[in-house]
Structures are given as C-alpha cells and as structure tokens.
Scaffold this motif. Structure first.
Motif, PDB file in Angstrom:
ATOM      1  N   ALA A 204      67.900  25.308  46.386  1.00 43.02           N
ATOM      2  CA  ALA A 204      66.578  24.949  45.675  1.00 43.02           C
ATOM      3  C   ALA A 204      67.368  26.580  45.429  1.00 43.02           C
ATOM      4  CB  ALA A 204      65.619  24.729  45.888  1.00 43.02           C
ATOM      5  N   MET A 205      67.882  27.115  45.892  1.00 46.35           N
ATOM      6  CA  MET A 205      68.551  28.997  45.147  1.00 46.35           C
ATOM      7  C   MET A 205      69.298  28.781  44.652  1.00 46.35           C
ATOM      8  SD  MET A 205      69.118  30.722  48.689  1.00 46.35           S
ATOM      9  CE  MET A 205      67.770  31.500  50.319  1.00 46.35           C
ATOM     10  N   THR A 206      70.033  27.765  43.763  1.00 45.98           N
ATOM     11  CA  THR A 206      71.063  28.276  42.812  1.00 45.98           C
ATOM     12  C   THR A 206      69.559  28.128  41.685  1.00 45.98           C
ATOM     13  OG1 THR A 206      70.511  24.820  42.826  1.00 45.98           O
ATOM     14  CG2 THR A 206      72.665  26.570  43.637  1.00 45.98           C
ATOM     15  N   ARG A 207      68.333  27.288  41.443  1.00 46.15           N
ATOM     16  CA  ARG A 207      67.811  27.237  40.707  1.00 46.15           C
ATOM     17  C   ARG A 207      67.730  29.049  40.158  1.00 46.15           C
ATOM     18  NH1 ARG A 207      63.306  22.666  43.003  1.00 46.15           N
ATOM     19  NH2 ARG A 207      64.651  21.378  43.102  1.00 46.15           N
ATOM     20  N   THR A 208      67.653  29.231  40.877  1.00 43.52           N
ATOM     21  CA  THR A 208      67.269  30.774  40.073  1.00 43.52           C
ATOM     22  C   THR A 208      68.194  31.570  38.843  1.00 43.52           C
ATOM     23  OG1 THR A 208      68.484  32.087  41.657  1.00 43.52           O
ATOM     24  CG2 THR A 208      66.310  31.874  43.449  1.00 43.52           C
ATOM     25  N   GLN A 209      69.638  30.769  38.600  1.00 41.57           N
ATOM     26  CA  GLN A 209      70.149  30.601  37.719  1.00 41.57           C
ATOM     27  C   GLN A 209      69.427  30.377  36.546  1.00 41.57           C
ATOM     28  OE1 GLN A 209      74.272  30.314  38.049  1.00 41.57           O
ATOM     29  NE2 GLN A 209      74.836  31.035  36.633  1.00 41.57           N
ATOM     30  N   THR A 210      69.090  30.881  35.419  1.00 46.45           N
ATOM     31  CA  THR A 210      68.839  30.582  33.592  1.00 46.45           C
ATOM     32  C   THR A 210      69.525  31.241  32.980  1.00 46.45           C
ATOM     33  OG1 THR A 210      67.353  32.762  33.692  1.00 46.45           O
ATOM     34  CG2 THR A 210      66.247  30.392  35.351  1.00 46.45           C
ATOM     35  N   ALA A 211      69.342  30.687  32.235  1.00 50.37           N
ATOM     36  CA  ALA A 211      70.149  30.696  30.911  1.00 50.37           C
ATOM     37  C   ALA A 211      69.889  32.322  30.406  1.00 50.37           C
ATOM     38  CB  ALA A 211      69.278  30.313  29.463  1.00 50.37           C
ATOM     39  N   THR A 212      69.096  33.085  31.232  1.00 51.67           N
ATOM     40  CA  THR A 212      69.115  34.552  30.962  1.00 51.67           C
ATOM     41  C   THR A 212      70.014  35.483  31.484  1.00 51.67           C
ATOM     42  OG1 THR A 212      66.941  34.447  31.938  1.00 51.67           O
ATOM     43  CG2 THR A 212      67.044  34.866  29.446  1.00 51.67           C
ATOM     44  N   GLY A 213      70.779  34.530  33.310  1.00 54.14           N
ATOM     45  CA  GLY A 213      70.688  35.151  34.176  1.00 54.14           C
ATOM     46  C   GLY A 213      69.983  34.532  35.675  1.00 54.14           C
ATOM     47  N   ILE A 214      70.504  35.617  36.333  1.00 52.72           N
ATOM     48  CA  ILE A 214      70.266  34.564  37.777  1.00 52.72           C
ATOM     49  C   ILE A 214      68.753  35.836  38.377  1.00 52.72           C
ATOM     50  CG2 ILE A 214      70.357  35.479  39.977  1.00 52.72           C
ATOM     51  CD1 ILE A 214      74.024  34.647  39.397  1.00 52.72           C
ATOM     52  N   ASP A 215      68.073  35.475  38.953  1.00 50.89           N
ATOM     53  CA  ASP A 215      66.821  36.228  39.005  1.00 50.89           C
ATOM     54  C   ASP A 215      66.559  36.692  40.023  1.00 50.89           C
ATOM     55  OD1 ASP A 215      64.876  36.924  39.410  1.00 50.89           O
ATOM     56  OD2 ASP A 215      63.285  35.059  38.653  1.00 50.89           O
ATOM     57  N   TRP A 216      67.508  38.067  40.209  1.00 51.96           N
ATOM     58  CA  TRP A 216      67.937  38.414  41.746  1.00 51.96           C
ATOM     59  C   TRP A 216      66.939  38.827  42.519  1.00 51.96           C
ATOM     60  CZ3 TRP A 216      73.025  38.145  42.516  1.00 51.96           C
ATOM     61  CH2 TRP A 216      73.745  37.508  41.893  1.00 51.96           C
ATOM     62  N   GLY A 217      65.281  39.387  41.866  1.00 49.10           N
ATOM     63  CA  GLY A 217      64.521  39.495  42.421  1.00 49.10           C
ATOM     64  C   GLY A 217      64.090  38.335  43.372  1.00 49.10           C
ATOM     65  N   LEU A 218      63.923  37.070  42.660  1.00 49.68           N
ATOM     66  CA  LEU A 218      63.368  35.670  42.892  1.00 49.68           C
ATOM     67  C   LEU A 218      64.333  35.315  43.648  1.00 49.68           C
ATOM     68  CD1 LEU A 218      60.882  33.392  43.452  1.00 49.68           C
ATOM     69  CD2 LEU A 218      62.712  32.548  41.228  1.00 49.68           C
ATOM     70  N   LEU A 219      65.848  36.106  43.903  1.00 55.87           N
ATOM     71  CA  LEU A 219      66.434  35.321  45.060  1.00 55.87           C
ATOM     72  C   LEU A 219      66.664  35.959  46.082  1.00 55.87           C
ATOM     73  CD1 LEU A 219      69.155  33.155  45.170  1.00 55.87           C
ATOM     74  CD2 LEU A 219      70.791  35.078  44.388  1.00 55.87           C
ATOM     75  N   ALA A 220      66.170  36.614  46.029  1.00 53.47           N
ATOM     76  CA  ALA A 220      65.950  37.833  47.351  1.00 53.47           C
ATOM     77  C   ALA A 220      65.063  37.098  48.093  1.00 53.47           C
ATOM     78  CB  ALA A 220      66.301  39.713  47.210  1.00 53.47           C
ATOM     79  N   ALA A 221      63.868  37.303  47.216  1.00 49.88           N
ATOM     80  CA  ALA A 221      62.193  36.573  48.567  1.00 49.88           C
ATOM     81  C   ALA A 221      62.783  35.540  48.518  1.00 49.88           C
ATOM     82  CB  ALA A 221      61.840  36.499  46.772  1.00 49.88           C
ATOM     83  N   ILE A 222      63.781  34.716  48.511  1.00 50.02           N
ATOM     84  CA  ILE A 222      63.532  33.250  48.994  1.00 50.02           C
ATOM     85  C   ILE A 222      64.653  33.630  50.322  1.00 50.02           C
ATOM     86  CG2 ILE A 222      64.774  31.122  48.676  1.00 50.02           C
ATOM     87  CD1 ILE A 222      64.653  31.247  45.707  1.00 50.02           C
ATOM     88  N   GLY A 223      65.520  34.561  50.519  1.00 55.52           N
ATOM     89  CA  GLY A 223      66.746  34.561  50.656  1.00 55.52           C
ATOM     90  C   GLY A 223      65.609  35.008  52.200  1.00 55.52           C
ATOM     91  N   VAL A 224      64.449  36.128  51.998  1.00 57.80           N
ATOM     92  CA  VAL A 224      63.212  36.667  53.281  1.00 57.80           C
ATOM     93  C   VAL A 224      63.156  35.645  53.581  1.00 57.80           C
ATOM     94  CG1 VAL A 224      61.865  38.327  53.630  1.00 57.80           C
ATOM     95  CG2 VAL A 224      63.624  39.100  52.068  1.00 57.80           C
ATOM     96  N   LEU A 225      62.397  34.619  53.207  1.00 57.83           N
ATOM     97  CA  LEU A 225      61.479  33.914  53.480  1.00 57.83           C
ATOM     98  C   LEU A 225      62.846  33.412  54.970  1.00 57.83           C
ATOM     99  CD1 LEU A 225      59.227  33.212  51.263  1.00 57.83           C
ATOM    100  CD2 LEU A 225      58.590  34.632  52.584  1.00 57.83           C
TER     101      LEU A 225
END
Length: 250
Positions: A204-225
């Motif tokens: 599901a981490m791949t879903r952090t990439q959107t048309a406006t770019g990668i949501d790095w903050g959300l991706l980092a939060a998922i990584g922490v969890l």
C-alpha cells in the motif's frame, strides 16, 4: 540511528516543509499523517491485513515445524540427511522462483487475494527455517527426558505439550520471531498474490504517489508504523536471539 530518527522526524512534518528545507526537527509539528492512517480504511486495512496473515503464517509454520523438528532430532531413518538438506534448499531459493506457480494455483482454486494465500506461500520459506532452528534446540534436550516420561505413562501428545515444549520455549519464541520477521517484511509474494481485500501495508506504500508527487510525510508515517511490530517482537525475545542464531547450541 540517524535514518530511523529522520524517518520519525519526517512523519511529523508537512510534506511541503520536508521538500523545502533541511531541519533537524519539525518546525510545523503535525499529527495529520497518523490521523489519516488511523481514520482512512484505505490505509489501516492494509496494516491489519499484514498483521492477520503474518500471525496465521507464524502459527502454521510452528504447527508444522515442531513435530518435523522432533522427528529429525530423535529418529534416524532412510534418507533423513538428504530430506533435511532438501528442506533447506527451499529456504535458499528466491521468492520470485515460486511466484508464478503460486499465482496460477491460487487463481485456479480461488485463494487469490486472501490472507491464507499469503500465509501458506510464506510457509514455504519459514517452515525450513523453523525446522532448522528447532532441531538444534531439541537436540540439546537429553533423550532420557523422553524415556522417563514414557516410563511414567505419558502419551506422546501429553509429553510433548506438558514436558518437552516448556524445555524448548526459548527456541519456540526465537523461531516465532524469525517467522514473523520474514513474513512481515516480504514484499514480492505478498503484493503479487493479493489485489484488494488482503493487500499488505508494504504494497500500500505505493499509493502515496499521486498526481502532485509523493506524499513524503504520509510515507514516513507508514514506515514508522511498520517498524513498531518488529520492534515489539524483538523486545520480547531479545534475550534469546543470539541463541537462536546459534541454533540453540550455545
């Protein structure tokens, strides 16, 4: 510790701040990313999916490996050394080798995109490892323990559960840790054998990439969890990990 700290720091920063400046701590502290994960089913369900199939895999692997390891540690039979080596070769093979057979099999029998599908696929790698580790711990228990229990009238299931398992509980804990960690971090089989209902958090981490770019903050939060469950397991079995690496012979 620096990459881990940086990951945690980014999880509390808005994405524009991450991209615009270099800071050692968040200037605009936010819990928005964690709130998104825990309130949006798109994010918390993959996390629960991962926990479900990892738990299933650990239980199945131990249930299969315990009697198998006991047989290898206590009995000699024709081809036992060759069978033990063949079992380990499954662990040596890369997961990509088995992806196509599993995919075709699960599509045929209707197991595709289910938790049990990923759990069973991971047992191909975890059972050999579990048998290898548990055999070392079991070989360290004197055979006289078995003989004394049988003389006292214990049946094998009663002896195994009440006497033998408590003697190797450290080995069972370490084995469960290794099974958990492989299944938790494995990506290829978990992502390709699921599509929607059982999608894991690593996919599901791949879903952090959107048309406006990668949501790095959300991706980092998922990584922490994703780090938290492994850290908790390590905390509980930390005293026995070194013994597990030595297969119980320390």
């Amino acid at each position: 510790m620096l990459p881990l700290y940086w990951l945690v720091k980014m999880s509390f920063q808005p994405t524009p701040e991450i991209l615009s400046s270099f800071r050692l701590w968040p200037a605009d502290f936010t819990l928005e990313h964690y709130a998104t994960i825990f309130t949006d089913p798109t994010w918390y369900w993959p996390f629960l999916n991962s926990i479900i199939y990892v738990a299933m895999n650990t239980v199945i692997s131990l249930a299969v490996a315990l009697p198998a390891a006991y047989a290898f540690s206590r009995y000699s039979f024709l081809g036992d050394k060759h069978l033990f080596f063949w079992l380990l070769t499954n662990r040596m093979a890369p997961p990509a080798v088995f992806l196509l057979p599993f995919f075709q099999l699960y599509k045929t029998v209707g197991l595709f995109d289910t938790h049990i599908a990923v759990a069973l696929a991971h047992t191909l790698f975890n059972v050999p490892l579990a048998v290898w580790i548990l055999e070392g711990f079991m070989s360290g228990v004197p055979r006289e323990v078995d003989e004394t229990a049988y003389i006292d009238g214990y049946s094998w299931p009663r002896f195994f559960t009440l006497i033998f398992l408590p003697l190797i509980r450290a080995g069972v804990g370490v084995t469960a840790f290794f099974c958990f960690m492989f299944s938790w971090v494995e990506l290829l089989l978990a992502s390709q054998l699921t599509s929607t209902n059982a999608k894991p958090i690593v996919a599901a981490m791949t879903r952090t990439q959107t048309a406006t770019g990668i949501d790095w903050g959300l991706l980092a939060a998922i990584g922490v969890l994703t780090v938290v469950p492994g850290a908790l397991v390590i905390w509980f079995v930390r005293k026995n990990i070194a013994k597990g690496f030595a297969l119980g012979r320390v």
